[in-house]
Design a protein around this motif. Structure first.
Motif: not given
Length: 229
Positions: A2-6, A8-15, A208-214, A201-203
Motif C-alpha cells: 500500500s502506498n501513501s504519498n512518497d 510504501i509499506t514493506l512490512f505489515s503490523n503483523m510482520q 521493521m522496527f519503526r512504521d514498516g515503511k520505506d 539494508n538500513k532502510a
C-alpha cells in the motif's frame, strides 16, 4: 503493498509484531538450549540453578539448573507456536513474498546467476540491484529454510518431550536432528543479524522496527522487482 504519498509499506503490523517477539523467543531458546545439548555450557545451567536450588535441592545446582532450562525451553516453544499461529494465518491471505521470481522465458541457471549477481552488487559493491524484489534469492532461500527447519524443530521437540512413548532409537535420532536444527538456527541468526545491520539494508531495518515503511523512490531502487508488472 500500500502506498501513501512518497512512502510504501514493506512490512505489515503483523510482520513487525511477530518479528519483535521472535527475537525474545530465539534468545531464550539459545540460553536454555545450549546446556541441554553440550556439557560445555553447563555453567549456564549452574548459574540458573544456584538461586532456585536454595529452595528445592540445596547442593544440586547443576541438576536443578538443567531441569529449569528444560522447563523454560518447553514453555517458550509452546508460546512460540501459539504466537506463530495468527502470523501464519495472516500470511496465508497475503501475497507470498518468499516465492522464487523466475521469469517464464528464462532458465533456472540464468535466474540464479542474475540473482547471485544482484546479491554481490548489494552486499559487496554497496550498490542497487537490477531485479531483486522485496527479497533477494538469498533471503528467499533462507526464509524457506527457516520454515522447513521450524517444522523440524517442532516435530522433533514434541517427540523428545514425550520421549517415554517412543523407542530409544527414535528418541536418539530425534535428539540428533533437534541438535542439528538448533545449531543451524544459531548460524542463521548470526548471518541474519549481520545482514540486517549491513548498510545496504538500513532502510529495511528501520522499516521493521519503526512504521514498516520505506521511501518510495528508495524502494524502487532497492526492490525494483516489486514494481515489475
Amino acid at each position: 503493498m500500500s502506498n501513501s504519498n512518497d512512502k510504501i509499506t514493506l512490512f505489515s503490523n503483523m510482520q513487525m509484531w511477530y518479528h519483535k517477539h521472535i527475537i525474545h523467543f530465539m534468545m531464550i531458546f539459545i540460553i536454555t538450549g545450549l546446556p541441554l545439548i553440550s556439557h560445555s555450557f553447563s555453567w549456564i545451567a549452574y548459574i540458573i540453578g544456584v538461586p532456585i536450588s536454595v529452595f528445592y535441592s540445596p547442593g544440586e545446582q547443576l541438576y536443578v539448573g538443567i531441569q529449569v532450562c528444560r522447563v523454560i525451553h518447553r514453555i517458550t516453544a509452546v508460546l512460540w507456536i501459539v504466537t506463530s499461529i495468527p502470523f501464519i494465518f495472516t500470511m496465508l491471505f497475503q501475497k507470498w513474498e518468499l516465492a522464487f521470481r523466475k521469469k517464464k522465458d528464462e532458465s533456472w541457471g540464468t535466474y540464479v546467476k542474475e540473482e547471485l549477481q544482484d546479491m554481490k552488487t548489494m552486499y559487496i559493491d554497496f550498490s542497487y540491484p537490477k531485479r531483486a524484489g522485496k527479497y533477494n534469492l538469498g533471503q528467499i532461500a533462507a526464509g524457506l529454510a527457516v520454515v522447513v527447519f521450524g517444522f523440524v524443530m517442532i516435530i522433533t521437540g514434541l517427540i523428545l518431550w514425550f520421549r517415554v512413548d517412543f523407542d530409544s532409537t527414535t528418541v536418539s535420532v530425534m535428539r540428533l536432528f533437534h541438535g542439528i536444527g538448533f545449531m543451524i538456527f544459531i548460524i542463521f541468526l548470526i548471518i541474519h543479524i549481520y545482514l540486517a545491520v549491513h548498510p545496504v539494508n538500513k532502510a529495511g531495518y528501520n522499516a521493521m522496527f519503526r512504521d514498516g515503511k520505506d521511501d518510495l523512490e528508495h524502494a524502487k531502487k532497492k526492490h525494483p522487482g516489486m514494481f515489475v508488472k
